[in-house]
Design a protein around this motif. Structure first.
Motif, PDB file in Angstrom:
ATOM      1  N   SER A  62       0.855  -1.188   0.000  1.00 33.46           N
ATOM      2  CA  SER A  62       0.000   0.000   0.000  1.00 33.46           C
ATOM      3  C   SER A  62       0.890   1.236   0.000  1.00 33.46           C
ATOM      4  O   SER A  62       2.080   1.142   0.285  1.00 33.46           O
ATOM      5  CB  SER A  62      -0.867  -0.003   1.263  1.00 33.46           C
ATOM      6  N   ARG A  81       5.055 -14.907   4.559  1.00 32.80           N
ATOM      7  CA  ARG A  81       3.739 -14.615   5.137  1.00 32.80           C
ATOM      8  C   ARG A  81       3.042 -15.886   5.608  1.00 32.80           C
ATOM      9  O   ARG A  81       1.914 -15.818   6.062  1.00 32.80           O
ATOM     10  CB  ARG A  81       2.836 -13.932   4.100  1.00 32.80           C
ATOM     11  N   GLU A 114       0.331 -10.016 -11.988  1.00 34.34           N
ATOM     12  CA  GLU A 114      -0.028 -10.563 -10.676  1.00 34.34           C
ATOM     13  C   GLU A 114      -1.405 -11.185 -10.745  1.00 34.34           C
ATOM     14  O   GLU A 114      -2.324 -10.552 -11.270  1.00 34.34           O
ATOM     15  CB  GLU A 114      -0.177  -9.448  -9.621  1.00 34.34           C
ATOM     16  N   VAL A 115      -1.553 -12.374 -10.198  1.00 33.31           N
ATOM     17  CA  VAL A 115      -2.905 -12.878  -9.936  1.00 33.31           C
ATOM     18  C   VAL A 115      -3.188 -12.509  -8.488  1.00 33.31           C
ATOM     19  O   VAL A 115      -2.658 -13.112  -7.559  1.00 33.31           O
ATOM     20  CB  VAL A 115      -3.035 -14.392 -10.147  1.00 33.31           C
ATOM     21  N   ARG A 116      -3.977 -11.479  -8.362  1.00 34.23           N
ATOM     22  CA  ARG A 116      -4.251 -10.898  -7.045  1.00 34.23           C
ATOM     23  C   ARG A 116      -5.725 -10.602  -7.009  1.00 34.23           C
ATOM     24  O   ARG A 116      -6.279 -10.078  -7.971  1.00 34.23           O
ATOM     25  CB  ARG A 116      -3.385  -9.646  -6.906  1.00 34.23           C
ATOM     26  N   GLN A 117      -6.351 -10.937  -5.900  1.00 34.92           N
ATOM     27  CA  GLN A 117      -7.804 -10.832  -5.891  1.00 34.92           C
ATOM     28  C   GLN A 117      -8.292  -9.398  -5.711  1.00 34.92           C
ATOM     29  O   GLN A 117      -9.229  -8.969  -6.347  1.00 34.92           O
ATOM     30  CB  GLN A 117      -8.383 -11.733  -4.790  1.00 34.92           C
ATOM     31  N   LYS A 118      -7.632  -8.653  -4.827  1.00 32.35           N
ATOM     32  CA  LYS A 118      -8.153  -7.335  -4.488  1.00 32.35           C
ATOM     33  C   LYS A 118      -7.390  -6.218  -5.200  1.00 32.35           C
ATOM     34  O   LYS A 118      -6.224  -6.356  -5.522  1.00 32.35           O
ATOM     35  CB  LYS A 118      -8.032  -7.101  -2.970  1.00 32.35           C
ATOM     36  N   GLU A 119      -8.064  -5.107  -5.390  1.00 30.29           N
ATOM     37  CA  GLU A 119      -7.387  -3.883  -5.794  1.00 30.29           C
ATOM     38  C   GLU A 119      -6.658  -3.298  -4.591  1.00 30.29           C
ATOM     39  O   GLU A 119      -5.556  -2.783  -4.703  1.00 30.29           O
ATOM     40  CB  GLU A 119      -8.412  -2.846  -6.294  1.00 30.29           C
ATOM     41  N   ALA A 120      -7.317  -3.373  -3.435  1.00 30.68           N
ATOM     42  CA  ALA A 120      -6.726  -2.843  -2.208  1.00 30.68           C
ATOM     43  C   ALA A 120      -5.567  -3.743  -1.767  1.00 30.68           C
ATOM     44  O   ALA A 120      -5.369  -4.834  -2.310  1.00 30.68           O
ATOM     45  CB  ALA A 120      -7.790  -2.772  -1.122  1.00 30.68           C
ATOM     46  N   PHE A 121      -4.834  -3.259  -0.786  1.00 28.58           N
ATOM     47  CA  PHE A 121      -3.702  -3.946  -0.165  1.00 28.58           C
ATOM     48  C   PHE A 121      -4.009  -5.442  -0.048  1.00 28.58           C
ATOM     49  O   PHE A 121      -4.939  -5.856   0.638  1.00 28.58           O
ATOM     50  CB  PHE A 121      -3.517  -3.338   1.231  1.00 28.58           C
ATOM     51  N   ASP A 122      -3.228  -6.256  -0.728  1.00 27.96           N
ATOM     52  CA  ASP A 122      -3.500  -7.688  -0.749  1.00 27.96           C
ATOM     53  C   ASP A 122      -2.213  -8.391  -1.155  1.00 27.96           C
ATOM     54  O   ASP A 122      -1.345  -7.803  -1.786  1.00 27.96           O
ATOM     55  CB  ASP A 122      -4.596  -7.990  -1.786  1.00 27.96           C
ATOM     56  N   TRP A 123      -2.127  -9.644  -0.767  1.00 26.58           N
ATOM     57  CA  TRP A 123      -1.010 -10.454  -1.233  1.00 26.58           C
ATOM     58  C   TRP A 123      -1.455 -11.231  -2.456  1.00 26.58           C
ATOM     59  O   TRP A 123      -2.577 -11.740  -2.490  1.00 26.58           O
ATOM     60  CB  TRP A 123      -0.542 -11.417  -0.131  1.00 26.58           C
ATOM     61  N   TYR A 165      -1.753 -14.267  -5.268  1.00 27.93           N
ATOM     62  CA  TYR A 165      -1.648 -15.732  -5.292  1.00 27.93           C
ATOM     63  C   TYR A 165      -0.337 -16.129  -5.972  1.00 27.93           C
ATOM     64  O   TYR A 165       0.385 -16.992  -5.486  1.00 27.93           O
ATOM     65  CB  TYR A 165      -2.826 -16.341  -6.057  1.00 27.93           C
TER      66      TYR A 165
END
Lengths: 786, 331, 202
Positions: free
Chosen positions: B102, B120, B231-240, B242
């Motif tokens: 973020s 993590r 990135e395969v990332r689920q959220k737009e917001a702060f996220d780790w 996959y």
């Protein structure tokens, strides 16, 4: 008798208008003081040593090192040797010290030996053995049950269903009476069956309720021309209040406590704390100005709250503050029960619903948890259903916005959507066709369908299941409907008009973010014909007239009703005093725009101040009470939601394009804050539909994601376009004020799950709809076809 | 958090002397966005914290046509994402930095700290150890919820995934890392800096307890280089995420001359995929060749149970990064 | 986990601390304050583990107290100086409720030590006020009802201010990522997006 009816639309100055919340400036400037922010003189910081095990017996505790540490002022054993702890994170020892660092060091210095006992923390698999083989309750079982958040009714039910393994002797009952165990429970124990041979005490974690039937399900399924089957569910999620649970307790003398707690229940807390400490509620003063979220999890008193009071006593009355750490908050202070179900629906080829069968299960911790009201909203003629409570060690269940409804809604609306797909009809048509089953709200739903259809463009945009456009990103629409009660709670307030024209309202309620302060001031100002700024409002204190807990969407209905009646009565007393000066009858007067005047001859007028000065030396104080359901407040609402999603079928990522919420809540006091409630509910729904899950580890019994990097919440960019439409005007307003906090949180999970199914052509059976679950569902479907 | 003593020296020689010879003695504070969380969770318990923020020579970036881009270890992710030199010479690196975490984290987190951040893995973060074994020595990860765990390099006993999304971008560019310790400076290819621990107590970096990261050097880019990450990332917001994939392609005509494909969140270390490179070299980038390279990247992947779908995600991430790079989309 | 929760070593003496890298202290200070060690030919101040004098510049004012090195900037603000606008929510640099400006940059104050925040101007949500006037971002939060319980609001206000300073006319994508470091649980994101679009147009 004065008439207590809400003013007609044309005569409202504030009610129904978009008013900014009155405590907004305090909050946005950081000056609003929450319980977490309060620093009392000489305050000590409390910390709690928590059980690392999900189920264990405390064998020994050594606090000597902690007690010797400089700065440690009190140590209190919450659950001593012999006590059984039923979830990881349960309170064992509490300490109070001069600062947080010292308290933390002291907790680390305490040695506890545990005997580990078998635990269960997972629940996603359907229970195989379907019998109630849990044995009778032992004394320990019973006390553990009472210690949790299990309601009195749940405890009594367990006593009745399971029996007890000990004799409820008068001595024992007397002893328990002294420990403030409720009389109803003691009575149940006296009547309970005593089963002495208990070879099965821990052999099953599953408690099955009897089959519930309606009509003749077997016949119903024979009549059905199409049968659709599926399994659906959602895991335990946690409230994750941003202000953690906790409070500050201090003994102001040897008989009285001042308590600042983060709570949704200012009026009820003293009684709860008094019962736990064996002291009169009258000696406990509770105060709270602002609360950083509750969502149903801050209605009761918790062990750490009692511990704070006990530490304070040991420390000579000094204030002791215990606020939970974030990981404890997520582990122990909020578990919304899970619910899963294997469902079969039978229908005619034209979509007429005939029969429902469901085997549901879910966990709610040691208390068992509630069972979802299935089938939801639509009362299908023939039904058979059975629920199994998974009694496990995840931490106590707590109410979460609209308890049991989101779960029931997901299960029912997913099953109906799958049926519609099998029938190859538009789900909106399926609902319309069967809406008579939604009695008595069929008319509301039909009107809401129409509004939602227009706002989403459903009819023009909907496609049969499986977006056939090329490329990996598929788009789909989903829909769901819901209901809730929302009757205003018991509420009382005192309204005073002073001879100088100033006005004060005292009401023992709390503003949990609803905009309660704003609504009270709007109602009072509207009724008295003066500006909102002319009224001083005092809430958040149990020395004010009692209001109810803010749970179940009951606050706005309660406070608006009591405030309105107080304002009408006070105004009428003022009219009676002022009437001679205006050469009129009291009934001829009105209070409008800062004046008191003759309604039919507005030239005969006094300013509000002049009018009040006629009161002479005595202020007018009246008590207003919400009399319950009736003209001013009511219960029973309907809502419809639609979701538009995009799903990348190669990565499994679901994105929300748009959510539409069409909601009824009777008369809307403040559309601005009401819409905020709905917007918030939609977003909270997106969050639990896509991201949230309390992940438990069976091997260790702990929660794996107790921090906010791993307990994932939706962010600002994740929620898509949000459209809220409040149903108002004729047919709605005259029903009076109905609560709104719960209903719009019910449908998002189902609407989004249905939209994903519509986009990708297959059902993702379990929430949250994470990329791995979406890909798994696609892979299973592809495998099935191959 | 446990008590510690704190120093903020100005010379790297002092830092090295103040650090302990064993892990657990002391830790280096270089932004602190991860370290303080680990200390609060009692996972890392230093008796001394050495803040290196005052080491002036570890700040800033420079570029030299021969040496390439030098990034001081204390350059923050925000600085890197906005750095004109990085944006010009290694745009994919700047993009990867700007996607991390973020804004508040990027304002504090440093590139050196990013290389040294800890996994993590939720077993590790809950105090169950980096290798997360039960009392009988069996892996909790294999028994439990491994949805985010490794699909490559997961023969055990380590099953966590490396957390950095910037390291793969650097490795794809062929970056080297410079360290400083009691024996002076040393330098190694960044991919060699990351190691898979074999025993509890070992760390996942080739860093000694009394060494610090001083800088990272990215060689000057060759001609016709194209790079992208996905990135395969689920959220737009702060996220780790996959999984992520970082790709640097060197083109020769319309063919790929050489390729470096690096994935993160798939293995205990950033995973440089020789298989993916070989699948691309000598071929023009098309949907089909990119897909074949994605398939090659996960040819040796294996599921631990709950993380099976990450294999597909990694395949797709590699494919999409390659296609983005070929199209000249830098992000 | 169990060994962590059961372990008894609560504190470490100053002697142990100063010994760890094999450097002996010349003398033990009797009062709280830094010990000075000669390292690589130069003096280095060693603070703690006990309380040590710390001065912070917050909202234009200096605040001093004796604080242990392990205390975060957030806890020092809240507990030592009673500046409670920044909230402690996740305490792990993941939610944004503790956001303050440090050297004009938005940071999570829970992830910064008080001792390292010295000599850097700190601005909290309280410091955005201009006298009794709300800052335009604060006023826009009220107007757009971008708050319910209000607990995330102070951090969100500061993050929004920092974001708009950097991106006066942001695209929706910039907003989504740029305000992605703050989380709300009453879910006031729609109001906050309206705040940004209202102020971003000006």
């Amino acid at each position: 008798m004065p008439e207590y009816t809400w003013p007609e639309a044309g005569k409202r100055t504030f009610i129904g208008k978009r008013i900014s919340r009155v405590d907004g400036p305090l909050k946005s400037s950081g000056r609003a003081k929450y319980t977490y922010d309060i620093v009392r003189p000489g305050m000590l910081y409390g910390k709690v040593l928590r059980s690392p095990y999900a189920h264990a017996r405390v064998v020994s505790i050594d606090t000597s090192a902690a007690e010797k540490m400089p700065g440690v002022k009190a140590v209190h054993v919450v659950q001593g040797p012999g006590k059984e702890v039923f979830w990881a994170g349960d309170d064992v020892v509490a300490v109070a010290a001069v600062d947080e660092c010292t308290a933390e060091d002291a907790v680390r210095a305490i040695k506890v030996e545990y005997e580990r006992l078998p635990h269960l923390v997972v629940d996603a698999q359907e229970p195989k053995s379907g019998t109630d083989s849990r044995g009778p309750l032992s004394k320990t079982d019973l006390l553990a049950l009472i210690d949790t958040d299990a309601s009195d009714n749940q405890v009594i039910q367990q006593i009745q269903n399971r029996g007890i393994s000990f004799q409820a002797t008068p001595e024992l009952l007397g002893q328990w009476r002294e420990q403030h165990i409720k009389e109803e429970i003691l009575q149940a124990l006296q009547k309970a069956e005593v089963k002495t041979s208990s070879e099965t005490s821990d052999s099953s974690w599953y408690k099955v309720t009897g089959k519930q039937t309606q009509g003749d399900a077997e016949k119903g399924f024979q009549e059905a021309e199409i049968v659709s089957e599926g399994t659906y569910g959602q895991p335990v999620i946690t409230h994750c209040c941003l202000e953690t649970h906790g409070g500050i307790a201090e003994w102001t003398d040897d008989k009285n406590i001042l308590a600042h707690f983060s709570t949704q229940n200012v009026p009820g807390l003293a009684e709860q704390l008094g019962r736990a400490l064996g002291m009169p509620a009258a000696n406990i003063h509770v105060h709270q100005d602002h609360v950083g979220g509750g969502f149903g999890s801050k209605l009761g008193l918790d062990r750490w709250g009692v511990a704070a009071a006990q530490l304070s006593k040991k420390a000579g009355g000094k204030p002791v503050k215990i606020m939970l750490e974030r990981d404890s908050e997520l582990k122990v202070a909020g578990c919304r029960p899970s619910a899963y179900a294997r469902v079969k629906i039978g229908a005619k080829k034209d979509g007429t619903l005939v029969a429902w069968e469901s085997y549901s299960w879910g966990s709610g911790g040691v208390g068992g948890g509630g069972s979802p009201p299935l089938p939801y909203v639509l009362n299908i003629p023939h039904q058979v259903k059975q629920h199994t409570a998974v009694v496990n060690n995840i931490g106590p269940a707590r109410a979460w916005r609209a308890p049991n409804h989101p779960q029931a809604c997901l299960i029912t609306m997913s099953a109906l959507d799958d049926l519609a797909a099998k029938l190859n009809i538009n789900p909106l048509e399926l609902y319309r066709k069967n809406i008579a089953l939604a009695k008595p709200r069929e008319k509301i739903y039909l009107e809401e369908f129409q509004v939602a259809d227009e706002l989403m463009g459903w009819s023009s945009r909907w496609h049969p299941r499986g977006d056939k456009t090329p490329g990996p990103v598929k788009r789909g629409l989903g829909l769901s409907l819901h209901t809730w009660g929302g009757r205003g709670h018991n509420s009382q307030c005192d309204l005073t008009i002073f001879p100088d024209g100033s006005v004060e309202i005292k009401i023992g309620t709390q503003d949990i973010g609803t905009g309660t302060r704003t609504a009270i001031l709007m109602v009072a100002a509207d009724t008295l014909g003066i500006p909102m700024e002319g009224i001083k409002l005092l809430i958040g204190d149990n020395s004010y007239p009692p209001d109810g807990a803010s749970g179940g969407s009951s606050t706005i209905g309660g406070v608006s009703s009591s405030t309105f009646r107080a304002a009408v009565d006070a105004r009428d007393q003022l009219f009676a005093t002022v009437a001679p000066a205006l050469n009129a009858q009291p009934a001829d007067l009105e209070a409008v725009g800062g004046s008191v005047r003759v309604a039919k001859d507005t030239s005969r007028s006094l300013s509000w101040r002049e009018a009040c000065s006629k009161l002479g030396p005595h202020a007018v104080t009246v008590r207003g009470k919400n009399p319950g359901e009736g003209e001013l407040t009511n219960s029973g609402v309907g809502g419809v939601q639609m979701a538009d999603v995009s799903v990348d079928v190669e990565t499994g990522v679901v994105k929300i394009n748009k959510m539409v919420c069409v909601q009824d809540c009777g008369l809307v006091v403040n559309p601005k804050t009401a819409e905020s409630q709905c917007l918030g509910a939609l977003i909270m729904g997106v969050s639990y539909a896509l991201y949230e899950e309390k992940v438990m580890d069976q091997a260790t019994g702990i929660m794996l994601n107790p921090h906010m990097d791993s307990y994932r919440l939706a962010g600002l960019g994740d929620v898509g376009e949000l459209v809220v439409h409040m149903m108002t005007g004729p047919g709605y307003d005259e029903r009076g004020v109905i609560g709104l906090g719960e209903p719009p949180t019910v449908s998002p999970g189902a609407a989004i799950s249905n939209a994903v199914a519509n986009a990708i052509g297959v059902r993702v059976p379990m929430l949250p709809l994470t990329p791995d679950r979406v890909l798994e569902a696609l892979e299973n479907a592809a495998g099935g076809r191959a | 958090m446990r008590a510690f003593e704190y120093a903020s020296p100005k010379q790297k020689q002092q830092v090295v002397e103040l650090l302990g010879k064993h892990w657990g003695d002391a830790e280096v504070l270089a932004g602190g966005t991860d370290l303080l969380a680990l200390m609060k969770d009692d996972i890392v318990r230093p008796k001394r914290l050495i803040n290196i923020i005052d080491l002036k020579e570890l700040h800033g970036t420079t570029f030299d046509a021969k040496a390439g881009l030098r990034i001081g270890a204390l350059v923050t992710l925000t600085e890197l994402s906005e750095d004109p030199l990085a944006s010009k010479h290694c745009p994919m690196l700047a993009a990867a930095a700007s996607d991390a975490a973020s804004p508040q984290v990027r304002n504090m987190a440093t590139i050196g700290g990013n290389m040294c951040q800890r996994p993590r893995c939720w077993y590790f973060r809950n105090g169950l150890g980096l290798l997360a074994k039960d009392s009988e020595g069996k892996s909790l990860v294999l028994q439990g919820d491994n949805r985010y765990h490794a699909i490559l390099g997961n023969d055990g006993p380590a099953y966590f995934v490396g957390p950095s999304t910037v390291a793969p971008a650097l490795i794809a560019y062929g970056a080297r890392i410079r360290l400083f310790g009691p024996k002076g400076p040393r330098e190694l290819p960044l991919e060699k800096f990351f190691v898979i621990p074999k025993a509890e107590g070992e760390r996942e970096h080739d860093l000694q307890p009394n060494e610090i990261v001083t800088e990272i050097v990215v060689p000057p880019p060759a001609a016709n280089v194209r790079a992208a990450h996905y990135e395969v990332r689920q959220k737009e917001a702060f996220d780790w995420p996959y999984v992520t994939a970082s790709v640097v392609l060197q083109q020769e005509g319309d063919k790929v001359h050489s390729a470096r494909v690096v994935m993160s969140h798939v293995a205990p270390i950033p995973w440089l995929s020789e298989e993916a490179s070989q699948a691309l070299v000598g071929k023009a980038v098309t949907e089909a060749t990119a897909d074949a390279a994605g398939a090659a990247a996960v040819k040796n992947a294996k599921s631990l149970g709950r993380n099976k779908q990450k294999i597909k995600m990694a395949h797709v991430a590699v494919k999409r990064a390659i296609l983005r790079a070929a199209k000249g989309e830098q992000a | 986990m169990s060994d962590r929760e059961q372990e008894g070593s609560a504190g470490v003496s100053r002697r142990e601390f100063l010994k760890i890298s094999g450097i002996a202290a010349a003398s033990m200070p009797l009062i709280a304050g830094p010990a000075v060690l000669k390292v690589a030919g130069e003096d280095v101040a060693i603070h703690g583990p006990d309380k040590t004098p710390i001065t912070l510049n917050v909202n234009g004012k200096n605040y001093s107290a004796q604080i242990e090195p392990r205390v975060t900037l957030l806890d020092a603000l809240r507990q030592d100086f009673e500046i409670t606008g920044p909230k402690r929510v996740c305490d792990r640099g993941a939610c944004g409720a503790c956001t303050v400006l440090m050297d004009s940059k938005a940071v999570y104050s829970c992830s910064v030590l008080a001792i390292e925040a010295q000599d850097k101007p700190i601005v909290t949500v309280e410091g955005l006020m201009q006298g009794e006037q709300l800052h335009p971002v604060q006023a826009a939060f009220v107007e757009n009802d971008a708050q319910q319980c209000g607990f995330c609001t102070p951090g969100f206000v500061v993050a929004t201010k920092a974001f708009l300073d950097k991106h006066p006319h942001p695209t929706p994508e910039q907003v989504h990522r740029g305000l992605g470091g703050n989380f709300c649980r009453c879910e006031t994101y729609d109001g906050i997006r309206k705040v940004v679009s209202q102020l971003g147009k000006a």
